[in-house]
Design a protein around this motif. Structure first.
Motif, short mmCIF file in Angstrom:
data_model
loop_
_atom_site.label_atom_id
_atom_site.label_comp_id
_atom_site.label_asym_id
_atom_site.label_seq_id
_atom_site.Cartn_x
_atom_site.Cartn_y
_atom_site.Cartn_z
N PRO A 16 0.76 -1.27 -0.05
CA PRO A 16 0.10 -0.21 -0.03
C PRO A 16 0.83 1.18 0.17
O PRO A 16 0.53 2.35 -0.36
N SER A 17 2.18 1.05 0.45
CA SER A 17 2.85 2.41 0.56
C SER A 17 4.35 1.93 0.26
O SER A 17 4.92 0.93 0.82
N LYS A 18 5.21 2.95 -0.20
CA LYS A 18 6.67 2.95 -0.47
C LYS A 18 7.19 4.12 -0.38
O LYS A 18 6.36 5.31 -0.74
N ILE A 19 8.38 4.20 0.07
CA ILE A 19 9.35 5.26 -0.08
C ILE A 19 10.12 5.22 -1.39
O ILE A 19 10.69 4.18 -1.72
N MET A 20 9.81 6.12 -2.27
CA MET A 20 10.30 5.98 -3.61
C MET A 20 11.22 7.22 -4.09
O MET A 20 10.97 8.23 -3.50
N ALA A 21 11.96 7.05 -4.86
CA ALA A 21 12.75 8.10 -5.42
C ALA A 21 12.18 8.69 -6.54
O ALA A 21 11.76 8.21 -7.37
N LEU A 22 12.04 9.97 -6.41
CA LEU A 22 11.24 10.68 -7.57
C LEU A 22 12.25 11.76 -8.41
O LEU A 22 12.99 12.31 -7.70
N ALA A 23 12.35 11.41 -9.50
CA ALA A 23 13.30 12.29 -10.46
C ALA A 23 12.49 13.13 -11.17
O ALA A 23 11.36 12.68 -11.83
N SER A 24 12.94 14.54 -11.31
CA SER A 24 12.08 15.41 -12.02
C SER A 24 13.08 16.25 -12.98
O SER A 24 14.45 16.32 -12.35
N SER A 25 12.85 16.96 -13.62
CA SER A 25 13.82 17.95 -14.59
C SER A 25 13.07 19.10 -15.18
O SER A 25 11.80 19.03 -15.80
N VAL A 26 13.80 20.01 -15.31
CA VAL A 26 13.14 21.25 -15.93
C VAL A 26 14.58 22.08 -16.39
O VAL A 26 15.87 22.21 -15.69
N ASN A 27 14.68 22.37 -17.84
CA ASN A 27 15.87 23.23 -18.26
C ASN A 27 17.03 22.28 -18.13
O ASN A 27 18.08 22.87 -17.91
N ASN A 34 13.36 11.45 -2.19
CA ASN A 34 12.66 10.41 -1.79
C ASN A 34 11.32 11.08 -1.46
O ASN A 34 11.30 12.22 -0.74
N VAL A 35 10.16 10.44 -1.90
CA VAL A 35 9.14 10.87 -1.59
C VAL A 35 8.11 9.63 -0.93
O VAL A 35 8.47 8.52 -1.26
N SER A 36 7.27 10.06 0.12
CA SER A 36 6.37 8.81 0.62
C SER A 36 5.29 8.54 -0.17
O SER A 36 4.17 9.55 -0.25
N CYS A 37 5.07 7.46 -0.61
CA CYS A 37 4.01 7.30 -1.67
C CYS A 37 3.06 6.31 -1.23
O CYS A 37 3.28 5.42 -0.41
N LEU A 38 1.71 6.48 -1.52
CA LEU A 38 0.69 5.64 -1.57
C LEU A 38 0.07 5.11 -2.88
O LEU A 38 0.10 5.97 -3.75
N TYR A 45 0.47 8.13 -5.41
CA TYR A 45 0.11 9.46 -4.89
C TYR A 45 1.38 9.85 -3.79
O TYR A 45 1.78 9.00 -3.12
N PHE A 46 1.48 11.16 -3.77
CA PHE A 46 2.31 11.61 -2.65
C PHE A 46 1.83 13.05 -2.51
O PHE A 46 1.40 13.76 -3.29
N LYS A 47 2.45 13.56 -1.27
CA LYS A 47 2.00 15.03 -1.00
C LYS A 47 3.35 15.61 -0.74
O LYS A 47 4.54 15.13 -0.58
N THR A 48 3.41 16.81 -1.16
CA THR A 48 4.49 17.93 -0.95
C THR A 48 4.20 19.38 -0.64
O THR A 48 3.02 19.62 -0.54
N ASP A 49 5.03 19.98 -0.06
CA ASP A 49 4.65 21.25 -0.12
C ASP A 49 4.76 22.10 -1.16
O ASP A 49 5.66 22.01 -1.88
N LYS A 50 3.74 23.07 -1.03
CA LYS A 50 3.37 23.64 -2.44
C LYS A 50 4.75 24.64 -2.77
O LYS A 50 4.78 25.22 -3.96
N ASN A 51 5.31 24.95 -1.64
CA ASN A 51 6.67 26.18 -1.98
C ASN A 51 7.83 25.29 -2.25
O ASN A 51 8.67 26.23 -2.37
N PHE A 52 7.84 24.02 -2.32
CA PHE A 52 9.29 23.38 -2.58
C PHE A 52 9.66 23.44 -4.01
O PHE A 52 9.09 23.74 -5.03
N ARG A 53 11.10 23.43 -4.07
CA ARG A 53 11.82 23.55 -5.29
C ARG A 53 11.10 22.33 -6.32
O ARG A 53 10.69 22.63 -7.62
N LYS A 54 10.94 21.30 -5.87
CA LYS A 54 10.52 20.14 -6.72
C LYS A 54 8.98 20.45 -7.17
O LYS A 54 8.56 20.16 -8.34
N THR A 55 8.13 21.18 -6.38
CA THR A 55 6.89 21.53 -6.80
C THR A 55 6.80 22.36 -7.89
O THR A 55 6.07 22.12 -9.00
N LYS A 56 7.82 23.42 -7.86
CA LYS A 56 7.74 24.18 -8.88
C LYS A 56 8.15 23.40 -10.24
O LYS A 56 7.91 23.84 -11.35
N GLN A 57 9.19 22.48 -10.29
CA GLN A 57 9.62 21.52 -11.13
C GLN A 57 8.35 20.87 -11.74
O GLN A 57 8.49 20.84 -12.98
#
Length: 154
Positions: A16-27, A34-38, A45-57
């Protein structure tokens, strides 16, 4: 193995859940963290702070990859809004159940957004009962699956 069986195999390995490595890229700037996933409703699904760098990416480039052990998931992100605004609050309930430590430490209702990753292509490395390695490639867009035996130990 057909597409439905392969999809079920994938989600059973992750749920039902895993800690997964999330890769993203911009420019051409790649980040991984790592993100805590369901895992439910045929997505990750995962949650994150709307102000984080990854969210902007994620807003700039919704194409991501997630990895756990021998499973790599390529997919597209959909930002669903605040976690607390999810109609049935399914994520919040499951997060509290399966990821209590993270839920207790990082639940900031006013800033936490819910992110859904819909898989487009998956590569699974695994071994069978004889410890022989194999790969499964699942193409969600074509609804196809390819199974490849990697080695053939006697």
């Amino acid at each position: 193995m057909n597409f439905i069986e392969a999809k079920q195999y994938l989600f059973e390995k992750l749920a039902p859940s895993k800690i997964m490595a999330l890769a993203s890229s911009v420019n051409n700037h790649v980040m991984v963290r790592n993100v805590s996933c369901l895992i439910y409703d045929d997505a990750i699904y995962f949650k994150t702070d709307k102000n984080f760098r990854k969210t902007k990416q994620l807003y700039e480039n919704p194409q991501v990859a997630l990895c756990f052990s021998g499973i790599q998931v390529e997919g597209k992100v959909q930002i669903l809004g605040l976690v607390v605004d999810e109609p049935d609050r399914k994520f919040e309930k499951l997060y509290q159940k399966y990821l209590w430590g993270s839920y207790n430490a990082y639940s900031h209702e006013e800033d936490e957004i819910l992110v859904r990753v819909e898989p487009s292509f998956v590569e699974i490395w695994d071994t069978d009962e004889k410890n022989q390695a194999f790969q499964i490639f699942i193409d969600f867009e074509k609804e196809s699956v390819e199974y490849r035996q990697y080695d053939d130990k006697k």
